[in-house]
Design a protein around this motif. Structure first.
Motif, short mmCIF file in Angstrom:
data_model
loop_
_atom_site.label_atom_id
_atom_site.label_comp_id
_atom_site.label_asym_id
_atom_site.label_seq_id
_atom_site.Cartn_x
_atom_site.Cartn_y
_atom_site.Cartn_z
N GLY A 64 0.75 -1.25 0.00
CA GLY A 64 0.00 0.00 0.00
C GLY A 64 0.78 1.30 0.00
N HIS A 65 2.13 1.24 0.05
CA HIS A 65 2.84 2.51 0.27
C HIS A 65 4.31 2.39 -0.15
N THR A 66 4.61 2.93 -1.33
CA THR A 66 6.00 2.93 -1.80
C THR A 66 6.35 4.29 -2.39
N HIS A 67 7.65 4.45 -2.66
CA HIS A 67 8.17 5.62 -3.41
C HIS A 67 9.17 5.04 -4.39
N ILE A 68 8.71 4.68 -5.58
CA ILE A 68 9.55 3.85 -6.45
C ILE A 68 10.85 4.51 -6.95
N LEU A 176 -4.67 10.72 -4.34
CA LEU A 176 -3.92 11.94 -4.03
C LEU A 176 -3.25 11.79 -2.67
N LYS A 177 -2.10 12.41 -2.53
CA LYS A 177 -1.36 12.36 -1.26
C LYS A 177 -1.15 13.77 -0.75
N VAL A 178 -1.42 13.96 0.53
CA VAL A 178 -1.14 15.26 1.14
C VAL A 178 -0.22 15.03 2.34
N ILE A 237 -1.55 7.81 6.85
CA ILE A 237 -0.25 7.19 6.63
C ILE A 237 0.67 7.56 7.79
N HIS A 238 1.35 6.59 8.35
CA HIS A 238 2.16 6.68 9.57
C HIS A 238 1.24 6.76 10.79
N CYS A 239 0.38 7.78 10.83
CA CYS A 239 -0.58 7.92 11.94
C CYS A 239 0.14 7.85 13.28
N LEU A 321 5.04 -0.58 3.56
CA LEU A 321 6.30 -0.48 4.30
C LEU A 321 6.95 0.89 4.14
N ASP A 322 6.48 1.70 3.18
CA ASP A 322 7.17 2.94 2.84
C ASP A 322 8.46 2.59 2.10
N MET A 323 8.35 1.64 1.17
CA MET A 323 9.53 1.15 0.46
C MET A 323 10.17 2.28 -0.34
ZN LIG Z 1 6.11 7.44 2.38
#
Ligand SMILES: [Zn+2]
Length: 413
Positions: A64-68, A176-178, A237-239, A321-323
């Motif tokens: 659910g959460h990456t930064h390729i 969208l991401k904020v 996200i993170h929360c 994982l925030d890969m």
């Molecule tokens: Zn991230």
């Protein structure tokens, strides 16, 4: 007549449709990119059956959460904040291949340059490069010089924020991401600071609404969580509940946590990242630079205690994982599942649902992937051992299939 393309994949353990137990010695039938049957191995035609052996067969994993474009290194900021698009594209293309071979067949990127991530997503979709089916947020909306400003989504006033959200939607965003608070990664940012009031976040939610695009909010700050929830965000996200006051450490608000649970807002706690970082520290690896603006205590154990309280209140969790961050290489997504079991006390099957059907539902594809169910996409991942008994068996798969195409494993007879 039998479909000449049809194959059955037999395993000692096959996840049931509810994702809460094994079907012993079963086979999954696949034809034309879809699952067509799940049945006892004895009932599958032998000449169409591929025996995967003593393995645990699951739906392909959903991350659910990456930064390729991000290199998972401690000095990543120095690289990605200044580089042009070309090296970022090359790195991102490599990252998605690595992710796919690790069993991830669907993935959501939550922050990258529009020019990079949408190009990679489209290249995967058209079969130019291998990778998970990708949903992408493009440039996160953030204040000038605040968290991840270098991806091109800077906007300060409500009008500028609305316009920036519209640009990203028009460029092709799936979500969208904020940045609702600052982040650790960006040295000009403060993770304890709220970035926007709820009314400004609401502008982003409204910009996505007409096309069914939801908003994910990064927040380490308790005030960022409040602004996101009051602004109508559905993904936290993170929360982490950092207080604006460094001396206070955390500022957990149980009533707000209850509201998050009651409204079914998805929570991606990125706890696998902490687990991998702790293991890296034990090995003596170089630690990432500490954000100079982050003062005061924020002990990991206290953060986990808060998440266990959110669990008890019924919060819904996603993978992610925030890969791309330090230690979180693109084949490590399952560390998030390990942390859900080891640090939050979820059952193994609950963690396996988070890695498959739950996150598929959260990101809007729960009716297509995430379960071994006839009609669903033929996305499969098999692991040696039994991850429902030992979650760390959910590691590198011995067999991966995406949309009926073999990614990892022996070719069919
Ligand atoms: Zn991230």
């Amino acid at each position: 007549m039998a479909d000449p393309e049809r194959r059955f994949y037999r395993a000692a353990r096959v996840a049931n449709q509810a994702m809460d137990g094994w079907l012993p010695d079963h086979a999954v039938g696949v034809a034309n990119g879809k699952i067509v049957d799940v049945l006892p191995s004895a009932d599958a035609p032998a000449h169409e059956t591929v025996d995967l052996g003593d393995v645990s067969l699951l739906p392909g994993l959903v991350e659910g959460h990456t930064h390729i474009p991000c290199p998972p290194r401690v000095d990543a900021f120095d690289i990605i904040s200044v580089e042009p698009n070309e090296p970022a594209l090359m790195r991102a293309a490599h990252a998605v291949g690595l992710a796919l071979r690790s069993g991830i067949t669907t993935m959501r990127d939550l922050g990258s340059k529009n020019e990079v991530v949408f190009a990679v997503r489209d290249a995967i979709a058209s079969g130019v490069i291998p990778g998970p089916r990708l949903l992408a947020a493009g440039a996160p909306i953030t204040r000038t010089m605040d968290h991840c400003w270098f991806w091109g989504g800077e906007a300060d006033s409500p009008e500028a924020v609305r316009a920036q959200a519209q640009v990203t939607v028009d460029d092709g965003a799936d979500v969208l991401k904020v940045m609702a608070s600052g982040g650790n990664f960006t040295p000009t940012s403060n993770p304890r600071d709220r970035q926007y009031p709820p009314e400004t976040i609401r502008e982003i939610v409204e910009a996505g609404k007409s096309t069914g695009i939801e908003v994910a909010a990064h927040t380490h700050a308790a005030e960022g969580i409040r602004a996101a929830v009051e602004g109508g965000v559905r993904h936290l996200i993170h929360c982490r509940w950092l207080s604006a006051n460094p001396e206070e450490g955390f500022k957990y608000e149980p009533e707000l946590a209850q509201r998050i649970a009651d409204e079914g807002i998805w929570v991606n706690p990125t706890i696998g990242l902490g687990l991998l970082a702790a293991e890296a520290r034990q090995r003596g690896d170089t630690a990432p630079r500490r954000n100079p603006n982050l003062q005061g205590p924020s002990p990991r154990q206290q953060g986990l205690e808060i998440l266990r309280d959110m669990r008890d209140r019924g919060a819904r969790f996603t993978s992610g994982l925030d890969m791309g961050m330090a230690y979180a290489d693109f084949n490590r997504a399952t560390a998030e599942a390990w942390a859900f079991v080891e640090d939050i006390g979820l059952s193994e099957w609950h963690a396996l649902r988070i890695m498959t059907c739950d996150t598929a539902a959260a990101i809007g594809v729960g009716d297509q992937v995430g379960r071994l169910q006839p009609g669903f996409g033929a996305d499969l991942a098999a692991f040696t051992g039994d991850p429902a008994a030992n979650i760390r068996d959910l590691d590198q798969p011995v067999f991966v299939m995406q949309g009926g195409a073999m990614v990892v494993g022996e070719p069919s007879p």
